[in-house]
Design a protein around this motif. Structure first.
Motif, short mmCIF file in Angstrom:
data_model
loop_
_atom_site.label_atom_id
_atom_site.label_comp_id
_atom_site.label_asym_id
_atom_site.label_seq_id
_atom_site.Cartn_x
_atom_site.Cartn_y
_atom_site.Cartn_z
N VAL A 1 65.59 -30.45 -98.11
CA VAL A 1 65.07 -29.25 -97.43
C VAL A 1 65.48 -29.25 -95.97
O VAL A 1 65.88 -28.22 -95.41
CB VAL A 1 63.54 -29.16 -97.58
N ALA B 1 63.06 -20.46 -97.67
CA ALA B 1 64.03 -19.56 -98.28
C ALA B 1 63.81 -18.12 -97.84
O ALA B 1 64.77 -17.34 -97.75
CB ALA B 1 63.95 -19.66 -99.80
N ARG C 1 56.73 -27.49 -102.43
CA ARG C 1 57.04 -26.22 -103.10
C ARG C 1 56.82 -25.05 -102.16
O ARG C 1 57.67 -24.15 -102.05
CB ARG C 1 56.16 -26.07 -104.34
N ALA D 1 59.56 -25.07 -99.44
CA ALA D 1 60.84 -24.53 -99.91
C ALA D 1 60.79 -23.01 -100.03
O ALA D 1 61.74 -22.31 -99.65
CB ALA D 1 61.21 -25.17 -101.25
N ASP D 2 59.69 -22.48 -100.53
CA ASP D 2 59.56 -21.03 -100.66
C ASP D 2 59.57 -20.36 -99.29
O ASP D 2 60.25 -19.34 -99.09
CB ASP D 2 58.26 -20.69 -101.40
#
Length: 814
Positions: free
Chosen positions: A569, A534, A527, A530-531
């Motif tokens: 990812v 991005a 998590r 991914a944050d």
């Protein structure tokens, strides 16, 4: 005192406790303490050490206790704030503890409590994980430290060095061996050595006072208070074993009020204490946890072999050298003993010491070479002995879980460094790998992964293992994360992911979680990954993160881990890199261009490992990456080092013909290109140790282009490009450099006249040799695991065999 006259061991006319001043870890002191205790038979034994360890003394009688061991104290709220009190078999303190247990005599530690020692260290002068001041940290501390309050010096005094210099010795260790270790406990009077040593230390204390060890004023005040308490209960039937430097201060008469005043207001922390294994190597001063002795293995030998120690020692040395395939016979041992004794007599020593035996070994057994002598020093003089503590010793829950796993996996901690080969297809080896990776996450560096020999597959791992005593502190520190290795590693990984600063840190952590098999930590890590991915628009950061992410995907099959989320990812990162890389490579200075070149190489390797079938939604990633390299290779705004590397990567991947590579090189090295830019292009194309030298050896056109450009560089510009060229070509192996030099010396005409150039590549025929290919084809197929050695149908003729063998070999070379 029962069994001793009133003044024995205490100085003429002096009553009171029996003070046995020793050198920590001195075998002569240890033998003398044992003899004095046997003669005096005190009712209580007081020992220099932290009083919190009194409850641990009975464990010294456990049959599973094997010295060297150490008392470990650490702050409960800050386990990294710690201190050790090491004890070897030849330590006087250990001998005193064992004597007391064997004779049912109470034993107590009387030094300043560890609670104060650790608080002192935490507040500034001392750091966690080191031995407390005054505890076996150099020759001066080996004597113990103390102080008379009326004399002060600014420089720390080494009492051994002062006494040795006074006696005419230039080596304090040699002096101590001569006067103590080689003299025995005293003929007829077991207290005589302590009387003499106390007198010498008394003179030093009168001269130097504290000797620069001012904290000992407090330590000695506490010890005097403990002695008074013991005297109230046992009278003068009290024996005190402490550093000889302390004895004059403990003998000195002070008031209770004065001693308590020195202890008022001391800082204090809550502490835990236990026994931990120690090593001879950590008893050596050079290790950083030194106990004031350079040769613990030699001292252990002196303690364990009081009769004929020289003969026994040289026999050990001979055995070690024989094990290393050196020709050493019994005649060598006999001659070495004679030489050691002769040297001792010439040097005026009572017995051959370590220096004499070392000189004898060098001359007789090592033929004057210091190479095998270094092995003797490492294995015997210092040694790799690792102590053991009983399982009943106090320990944090994490340590107990680690001990249980080590026993189950048959992975015993050892002091000697060793390599461990693991085949991850085997259950036990896979569990060992997971344990070692989890400990690395917990900063318990028992094992270090190294390159495997003979295989680069993901199913094999090689570790270099060595258990160091301070790892017990690291385990105690890691105990805050959980009570088991799995739980602690999971919690630590999640915390590290939240605290990670950069995207590359999170991807590296994801890789480590897969290696350690922490399924409960992966969702949190993914998590955050991914944050971060991005939000991060820096192509350099994305390029740093991708390789670790893709490497992690390789562990899915062999470790049975689901990497689907990780694959998605990684593919997304690759797409963003494809879009942002060309503009990010424009207008870079030299340092930035070199860093970006490394990023391009890393991304190229990562994309090569990505399986397009696993990410169908993202299309042909490899084809799109080759297109990006094509853009980089032909864009003038891109620095030469990046353009050259892009061309080379396309050429190696079969995406660019050699003629096209030669054309691009010709453009980059044209007369209109500044020499610095041209040299950077060459570095990118043939530099970096990626086989560029062999490419120039086997491709005459590329070598000629470089040669023609280099000979045409103006003299004023040549000095500017020379460092870059030297850096590029110096990375080649000596044989490659010699071959290139010979080819350039011959010149184009000579090279073409050899006849080998008919194929276009020197050293190769124009066509494939079918007969030779047919000979190696079965072996190649076997190595590739394609099928059994039987020939496929339809290839019985020479033509068919030649074609198929050629295809196989081309696949191998690619």
């Amino acid at each position: 005192m029962t069994g001793a006259d009133e003044t024995g061991g205490r100085g003429a006319g002096v009553a009171g406790p029996l003070l046995l001043g020793v050198r920590h870890h001195g075998p002569g002191s240890a033998r003398a303490v044992r003899a004095a205790l046997a003669a005096a038979r005190p009712r209580v034994v007081l020992i220099e050490g932290p009083p919190e360890a009194d409850a641990l003394i009975p464990l010294a009688a456990d049959e599973d206790m094997r010295p060297p061991v150490a008392l470990l104290a650490h702050a409960v709220d800050e386990p990294g704030c710690s201190a050790f009190w090491p004890l070897a078999e030849f330590s006087p303190e250990w001998v005193a503890i064992r004597w007391a247990l064997e004779h049912d005599v109470p034993a107590h530690f009387i030094d300043l409590p560890a609670a104060h020692t650790l608080a002192w260290g935490r507040d500034g002068e001392e750091s966690g994980g080191v031995e407390p001041e005054g505890e076996t940290s150099g020759a001066a501390k080996d004597q113990g430290e103390g102080a008379e309050p009326d004399v002060r010096v600014d420089v720390r005094v080494d009492p051994l060095a002062v006494l040795a210099e006074t006696a005419g010795y230039d080596d304090a260790e040699r002096w101590w061996e001569d006067v103590v270790e080689h003299r025995g406990p005293g003929a007829g009077d077991p207290f005589a050595p302590f009387v003499a040593l106390e007198e010498a230390m008394g003179v030093l204390r009168e001269t130097y006072g504290s000797g620069g060890h001012d904290r000992d004023l407090v330590r000695e005040a506490y010890m005097r208070l403990q002695m008074r308490d013991a005297q109230r209960e046992f009278g003068d039937d009290v024996a005190v074993v402490c550093g000889a430097w302390h004895v004059p201060a403990l003998r000195r008469r002070t008031t209770v009020a004065a001693d308590k005043a020195l202890l008022k207001g001391l800082p204090k922390v809550r502490t835990d204490m236990t026994w931990v294994p120690w090593t001879h190597r950590r008893l050596s001063r050079r290790s950083g946890y030194g106990a004031g002795i350079d040769s613990p293995g030699w001292y252990g030998h002196l303690f364990g072999a009081p009769d004929r120690p020289v003969e026994r020692w040289l026999t050990k040395v001979a055995g070690l050298l024989r094990d290393e395939d050196r020709m050493v016979s019994s005649a060598h041992v006999i001659e070495a003993v004679r030489l050691a004794r002769t040297l001792a007599a010439m040097r005026g020593r009572p017995l051959a010491g370590l220096s004499e035996t070392t000189d004898a070994v060098r001359a007789v057994m090592c033929d004057g070479s210091d190479v095998p002598l270094a092995l003797v020093h490492d294995r015997l003089v210092v040694g790799d002995v690792l102590g053991e503590v009983p399982p009943t010793a106090p320990a944090v829950p994490l340590q107990r879980d680690l001990d249980r796993i080590q026993r189950r996996l048959r992975l015993k901690p050892e002091a000697r460094e060793r390599e461990l080969e693991l085949d991850l297809r085997k259950d036990n080896d896979a569990e060992r790998s997971r344990l070692l990776h989890r400990l690395r996450l917990l900063v318990v560096a028992w094992g270090e992964p190294i390159a495997s020999r003979g295989s680069t597959g993901t199913f094999r791992e090689t570790w270099r293992l060595r258990w160091e005593p301070e790892l017990a502190v690291r385990v105690a520190e890691a105990g805050v994360w959980g009570t088991t290795v799995l739980a602690a590693a999971t919690a630590k990984a999640e915390s590290d992911a939240v605290a990670a600063h950069g995207l590359a840190d999170v991807t590296a952590l994801a890789e480590r979680c897969l290696l350690a098999e922490l399924p409960d930590a992966l969702p949190t890590v993914m998590r955050i990954l991914a944050d971060r991915a991005a939000l991060d628009a820096d192509v350099g950061h994305l390029a740093q993160a991708l390789p670790a992410l893709v490497r992690s995907l390789r562990y899915g099959d062999v470790r049975g881990t689901d990497t689907a989320a990780l694959t998605e990812v990684a593919a997304g990162l690759a797409e963003r890199i494809f879009v942002g890389l060309p503009p990010a490579c424009a207008a870079l200075d030299t340092d930035a261009a070199e860093e970006m070149r490394r990023h391009v190489e890393a991304v190229h390797g990562a994309v090569g490992m990505l399986d397009d079938a696993a990410v169908p939604a993202h299309g042909d990633l490899r084809g799109r990456w080759h297109a990006v390299l094509g853009v980089l290779s032909g864009r003038d705004t891109v620095p030469g080092v990046i353009r050259g590397r892009a061309v080379r990567l396309l050429l190696d991947g079969g995406q660019l013909a050699q003629s096209d590579a030669a054309r691009l090189m010709g453009l980059a090295l044209s007369p209109g290109t500044p020499p610095g830019d041209a040299a950077a292009w060459i570095e990118g194309f043939v530099g970096g140790g990626a086989g560029g030298g062999m490419l120039l050896v086997h491709d005459e056109r590329l070598l000629s282009l470089v040669d023609t450009w280099l000979t045409g560089v103006p003299a004023e510009a040549f000095i500017d490009v020379l460092p870059l060229l030297r850096r590029t070509f110096s990375a080649y192996e000596p044989g490659v450099r010699r071959t290139l030099g010979e080819l350039v010396r011959r010149g184009p005409a000579r090279r073409r006249s050899t006849g080998a150039a008919q194929s276009g590549i020197p050293g190769f025929a124009p066509d494939l040799d079918g007969e030779r290919a047919n000979a190696v084809r079965p072996v190649v197929r076997l190595l590739l695991g394609l099928d059994e050695l039987s020939e496929p149908d339809g290839l019985g003729g020479p033509d068919g065999m030649e074609e198929d063998a050629g295809n196989d070999l081309v696949g191998v070379t690619r």
